[in-house]
Design a protein around this motif. Structure first.
Motif, PDB file in Angstrom:
ATOM      1  N   LYS A   1       1.597   2.859   7.597  1.00  0.00           N
ATOM      2  CA  LYS A   1       1.867   4.004   6.720  1.00  0.00           C
ATOM      3  C   LYS A   1       2.117   3.562   5.278  1.00  0.00           C
ATOM      4  CE  LYS A   1       3.657   6.581  10.589  1.00  0.00           C
ATOM      5  NZ  LYS A   1       4.829   6.991  11.317  1.00  0.00           N
ATOM      6  N   ILE A   2       1.282   2.668   4.809  1.00  0.00           N
ATOM      7  CA  ILE A   2       1.372   2.180   3.435  1.00  0.00           C
ATOM      8  C   ILE A   2       0.503   3.083   2.569  1.00  0.00           C
ATOM      9  CG2 ILE A   2       0.854   0.274   1.864  1.00  0.00           C
ATOM     10  CD1 ILE A   2       1.255  -1.617   4.288  1.00  0.00           C
ATOM     11  N   ASP A   3       1.151   3.839   1.682  1.00  0.00           N
ATOM     12  CA  ASP A   3       0.361   4.709   0.816  1.00  0.00           C
ATOM     13  C   ASP A   3       0.857   4.725  -0.625  1.00  0.00           C
ATOM     14  OD1 ASP A   3       2.715   6.057   1.176  1.00  0.00           O
ATOM     15  OD2 ASP A   3       1.832   7.891   1.948  1.00  0.00           O
TER      16      ASP A   3
ATOM     17  N   LYS B   1      -7.811  -0.843   5.332  1.00  0.00           N
ATOM     18  CA  LYS B   1      -7.485   0.545   5.653  1.00  0.00           C
ATOM     19  C   LYS B   1      -6.741   0.671   6.979  1.00  0.00           C
ATOM     20  CE  LYS B   1      -9.454   5.143   6.004  1.00  0.00           C
ATOM     21  NZ  LYS B   1     -10.660   5.955   5.807  1.00  0.00           N
TER      22      LYS B   1
ATOM     23  N   THR C   1      -6.755  -5.783  -1.935  1.00  0.00           N
ATOM     24  CA  THR C   1      -6.835  -4.524  -1.201  1.00  0.00           C
ATOM     25  C   THR C   1      -6.351  -4.753   0.222  1.00  0.00           C
ATOM     26  OG1 THR C   1      -8.702  -3.780  -2.524  1.00  0.00           O
ATOM     27  CG2 THR C   1      -8.390  -2.705  -0.381  1.00  0.00           C
ATOM     28  N   ILE C   2      -5.396  -3.924   0.648  1.00  0.00           N
ATOM     29  CA  ILE C   2      -4.904  -3.990   2.028  1.00  0.00           C
ATOM     30  C   ILE C   2      -5.904  -3.221   2.887  1.00  0.00           C
ATOM     31  CG2 ILE C   2      -3.017  -3.391   3.593  1.00  0.00           C
ATOM     32  CD1 ILE C   2      -1.173  -3.439   1.062  1.00  0.00           C
TER      33      ILE C   2
ATOM     34  N   ARG D   1       6.118  -2.561   3.592  1.00  0.00           N
ATOM     35  CA  ARG D   1       6.063  -1.194   3.080  1.00  0.00           C
ATOM     36  C   ARG D   1       7.419  -0.819   2.501  1.00  0.00           C
ATOM     37  NH1 ARG D   1       7.812   3.376   5.775  1.00  0.00           N
ATOM     38  NH2 ARG D   1       6.857   5.291   5.085  1.00  0.00           N
TER      39      ARG D   1
ATOM     40  N   ARG E   1      -3.157  -0.259   6.400  1.00  0.00           N
ATOM     41  CA  ARG E   1      -2.450   0.765   5.613  1.00  0.00           C
ATOM     42  C   ARG E   1      -2.097   1.956   6.495  1.00  0.00           C
ATOM     43  NH1 ARG E   1      -6.821   0.111   1.946  1.00  0.00           N
ATOM     44  NH2 ARG E   1      -7.375   2.291   2.314  1.00  0.00           N
ATOM     45  N   LYS E   2      -3.033   2.326   7.355  1.00  0.00           N
ATOM     46  CA  LYS E   2      -2.807   3.466   8.241  1.00  0.00           C
ATOM     47  C   LYS E   2      -1.748   3.126   9.309  1.00  0.00           C
ATOM     48  CE  LYS E   2      -5.309   6.812  11.024  1.00  0.00           C
ATOM     49  NZ  LYS E   2      -6.606   7.251  11.510  1.00  0.00           N
TER      50      LYS E   2
ATOM     51  N   VAL F   1       4.489  -1.433  -2.069  1.00  0.00           N
ATOM     52  CA  VAL F   1       4.760  -2.497  -1.112  1.00  0.00           C
ATOM     53  C   VAL F   1       5.706  -3.498  -1.761  1.00  0.00           C
ATOM     54  CG1 VAL F   1       2.594  -2.317   0.191  1.00  0.00           C
ATOM     55  CG2 VAL F   1       2.711  -3.801  -1.808  1.00  0.00           C
TER      56      VAL F   1
END
Length: 93
Positions: free
Chosen positions: A23-25, A16, A13-14, A41, A19-20, A28
């Motif tokens: 901008k990883i959503d 949070k 798990t990256i 990303r 990720r924010k 990857v």
């Protein structure tokens, strides 16, 4: 620095906040960086619109070359088919 656990399936798990920040959503890319793995990303297709607009790539020339290659391939195939047809006709005689 953050630490993540690797599950039995190899999932991590990256965090949070990363990720924010990056901008990883969705997806990857994992890059073998020699001494470790770099996680990058993957941009969405919509973000790439216009990226090649000012490039010096001659897409018309590339398309023409692809058409030439395809025509030559088709010509070779037709030649093989014709030789096969003639060979079958000679065998019948």
């Amino acid at each position: 620095m953050d630490v993540g656990n690797v599950t039995e399936k190899g999932q991590v798990t990256i965090p949070k906040h990363l990720r924010k920040k990056y901008k990883i959503d969705d997806k990857v890319l994992f890059v073998d960086a020699g001494e470790g793995v770099l996680v990058r990303r993957v941009p969405k297709l919509s973000e790439l619109k216009g990226i090649l607009k000012d490039s010096k790539i001659d897409f018309d020339r590339i398309r023409q070359e692809e058409r030439r290659i395809e025509a030559a391939r088709e010509q070779r195939l037709m030649s093989i088919v014709e030789r096969s047809r003639k060979h079958r006709q000679q065998e019948k005689k």
